[in-house]
Scaffold this motif. Sequence first.
Motif, mmCIF file in Angstrom:
data_model
loop_
_atom_site.group_PDB
_atom_site.id
_atom_site.type_symbol
_atom_site.label_atom_id
_atom_site.label_comp_id
_atom_site.label_asym_id
_atom_site.label_seq_id
_atom_site.Cartn_x
_atom_site.Cartn_y
_atom_site.Cartn_z
ATOM 1 N N GLN A 175 -7.072 8.155 1.712
ATOM 2 C CA GLN A 175 -5.767 7.445 1.086
ATOM 3 C C GLN A 175 -5.598 6.387 2.247
ATOM 4 O OE1 GLN A 175 -2.437 9.847 1.384
ATOM 5 N NE2 GLN A 175 -3.642 11.529 0.253
ATOM 6 N N LEU A 176 -6.081 6.551 3.310
ATOM 7 C CA LEU A 176 -5.845 5.205 4.575
ATOM 8 C C LEU A 176 -6.804 4.115 3.874
ATOM 9 C CD1 LEU A 176 -4.028 5.351 6.923
ATOM 10 C CD2 LEU A 176 -6.246 5.519 8.238
ATOM 11 N N LEU A 177 -7.801 4.412 3.457
ATOM 12 C CA LEU A 177 -8.864 3.249 3.112
ATOM 13 C C LEU A 177 -8.569 2.769 2.067
ATOM 14 C CD1 LEU A 177 -12.250 4.814 3.632
ATOM 15 C CD2 LEU A 177 -11.369 2.867 4.862
ATOM 16 N N ALA A 178 -7.897 3.505 1.017
ATOM 17 C CA ALA A 178 -7.146 2.842 -0.040
ATOM 18 C C ALA A 178 -6.178 1.963 0.139
ATOM 19 C CB ALA A 178 -6.688 4.040 -1.211
ATOM 20 N N ARG A 179 -5.034 2.468 0.964
ATOM 21 C CA ARG A 179 -4.179 1.626 1.254
ATOM 22 C C ARG A 179 -4.560 0.230 1.717
ATOM 23 N NH1 ARG A 179 0.687 5.534 3.752
ATOM 24 N NH2 ARG A 179 1.107 6.795 1.934
ATOM 25 N N GLU A 180 -5.416 0.370 2.569
ATOM 26 C CA GLU A 180 -5.728 -0.844 3.291
ATOM 27 C C GLU A 180 -6.522 -2.059 2.287
ATOM 28 O OE1 GLU A 180 -5.184 -1.918 6.214
ATOM 29 O OE2 GLU A 180 -6.475 -3.847 5.795
ATOM 30 N N ARG A 181 -7.149 -1.174 1.367
ATOM 31 C CA ARG A 181 -7.755 -2.267 0.147
ATOM 32 C C ARG A 181 -6.442 -2.720 -0.687
ATOM 33 N NH1 ARG A 181 -12.195 1.781 -0.518
ATOM 34 N NH2 ARG A 181 -10.913 3.026 -2.018
ATOM 35 N N VAL A 182 -5.528 -1.870 -0.861
ATOM 36 C CA VAL A 182 -4.526 -2.541 -1.690
ATOM 37 C C VAL A 182 -3.726 -3.646 -0.913
ATOM 38 C CG1 VAL A 182 -2.357 -1.820 -2.541
ATOM 39 C CG2 VAL A 182 -4.154 -0.355 -3.028
ATOM 40 N N ARG A 183 -3.728 -3.604 0.473
ATOM 41 C CA ARG A 183 -3.119 -4.354 1.100
ATOM 42 C C ARG A 183 -3.840 -5.886 1.042
ATOM 43 N NH1 ARG A 183 -1.921 -0.407 5.161
ATOM 44 N NH2 ARG A 183 0.125 -0.012 5.191
ATOM 45 N N HIS A 243 1.885 -0.158 -10.453
ATOM 46 C CA HIS A 243 2.818 0.765 -11.425
ATOM 47 C C HIS A 243 3.667 1.464 -10.712
ATOM 48 C CE1 HIS A 243 0.030 0.330 -15.290
ATOM 49 N NE2 HIS A 243 -0.192 -0.913 -14.500
ATOM 50 N N ALA A 244 3.404 2.118 -9.568
ATOM 51 C CA ALA A 244 4.184 3.255 -8.944
ATOM 52 C C ALA A 244 5.426 2.589 -8.485
ATOM 53 C CB ALA A 244 3.391 3.864 -7.728
ATOM 54 N N TRP A 245 5.038 1.278 -7.800
ATOM 55 C CA TRP A 245 6.154 0.452 -7.318
ATOM 56 C C TRP A 245 7.193 -0.026 -8.462
ATOM 57 C CZ3 TRP A 245 5.262 -5.320 -5.735
ATOM 58 C CH2 TRP A 245 6.373 -5.843 -5.171
ATOM 59 N N GLY A 247 0.803 -1.254 -0.142
ATOM 60 C CA GLY A 247 -0.119 0.081 0.131
ATOM 61 C C GLY A 247 0.720 1.317 -0.056
ATOM 62 N N GLU A 248 2.001 1.136 0.234
ATOM 63 C CA GLU A 248 3.011 2.503 0.484
ATOM 64 C C GLU A 248 3.229 3.198 -0.889
ATOM 65 O OE1 GLU A 248 3.498 3.405 3.501
ATOM 66 O OE2 GLU A 248 2.695 1.470 4.093
ATOM 67 N N TRP A 249 3.010 2.212 -1.845
ATOM 68 C CA TRP A 249 3.355 3.062 -3.282
ATOM 69 C C TRP A 249 2.215 3.532 -3.788
ATOM 70 C CZ3 TRP A 249 8.200 3.354 -4.525
ATOM 71 C CH2 TRP A 249 9.297 2.626 -3.880
ATOM 72 N N LEU A 250 1.050 3.548 -3.198
ATOM 73 C CA LEU A 250 -0.070 4.165 -3.884
ATOM 74 C C LEU A 250 -0.177 5.709 -3.873
ATOM 75 C CD1 LEU A 250 -2.946 3.391 -4.785
ATOM 76 C CD2 LEU A 250 -3.876 3.823 -2.541
ATOM 77 N N PRO A 251 -0.294 6.113 -5.127
ATOM 78 C CA PRO A 251 -0.101 7.676 -5.272
ATOM 79 C C PRO A 251 -1.225 8.131 -4.642
ATOM 80 C CG PRO A 251 -0.186 6.470 -7.526
ATOM 81 C CD PRO A 251 -0.384 5.653 -6.471
#
Lengths: 191, 153
Positions: free
Chosen positions: A123-131, B32-34, A110-114
């Motif tokens: 952003q926090l929610l999006a990161r969690e979803r990516v995880r 993509h970013a990674w 999730g750390e790479w999410l723009p």
Amino acid sequence: MAAGVTLNAMRMTTAEEIADEEFTAIVTRHRARIFRFLLSSSRDVDLAETLTQECFLKAHRNWASFRGESTAMTWLMRIAINLQKDHWRNRRVQFWKQARTYAVDVNEAGEWLPSGERSAEQQLLARERVRQVSKVVAELSERQRSIFLLRYVEEMELGEIARATGLSEGTVKAHLSRAVTRVRAELGEKR
Amino acid sequence: MSLMDEENGVDGVGDSAGELDEALRDYRLSVHAWSEAAYGRARTAAAAAAPNWRLAAGWALGCVLIAGGASAGVWGHHRQEMKAAAARVAEHERLAAEQRMQLAREEDEDLLARVDSDVAREVPSALEPLAQLMAADESRYERNQKKSSSSSF
């Protein structure tokens, strides 16, 4: 006779030069994408870089046999998938490797999410979803993972995926459906 | 229509589908970013491989030189210590020899002293009683002489 041989040699050189130029253009155009697929699939930067190089080396050796029946991208992706398959098949410590990279992936995905124009909460929610998606992807079978990534990360068409993986479109669709069901279940559980 | 809806139209409606689409899109953006970051880093690392190799070789050479210098120093120090130890042993042996010589000298001197004392001891003369008698007679004679001279006056 000698002139003919020289002419033939010149023609061959020219053909080789053209082929080299074409191949260089192919590398420039597709290298980043092949690397991205191998990185998302292996979750290992060094391995992705190595396999990308191997992929283009293999492609260069077989460039003459490429008949253009599929796009160069599909052809390259097929080589990349096979290389990756061979790599994992040959690894005796596959389980430990997967366990290690999985741990890294879940922590870092999730750390790479723009950030875009989202609020901090979004952003926090999006990161969690990516995880969550990363976790499911890591747990998919190799074939399902490849198909899932080709579809949702590389945005390839089902026909292209079928040609790259050597499977029928129906099989590709079935694998995708199972993978998506698992992602949906993961997202649903965490809600 | 999203990628999701194309092949998974069954549940592709409502909040769940929206959330799934969003999750997949975020996942794609994230990968993509990674990948872009890693792709740049990977090539930088490849370019930096030669200096790293040189740096490692430099370190190795430095370590060898330091180890060589240190071992030479240790060896020099060891040799000096060996020399000092040899000198100490020689000095000790010299002192011991001197002591032995001194002891031998003293023993010799004692022996000579004993010999001297034995040789030089005064033995009573066989004529000593006679000499005493003579001395007594002489003194008696002298007294008589003195008496006779005093009566004649």
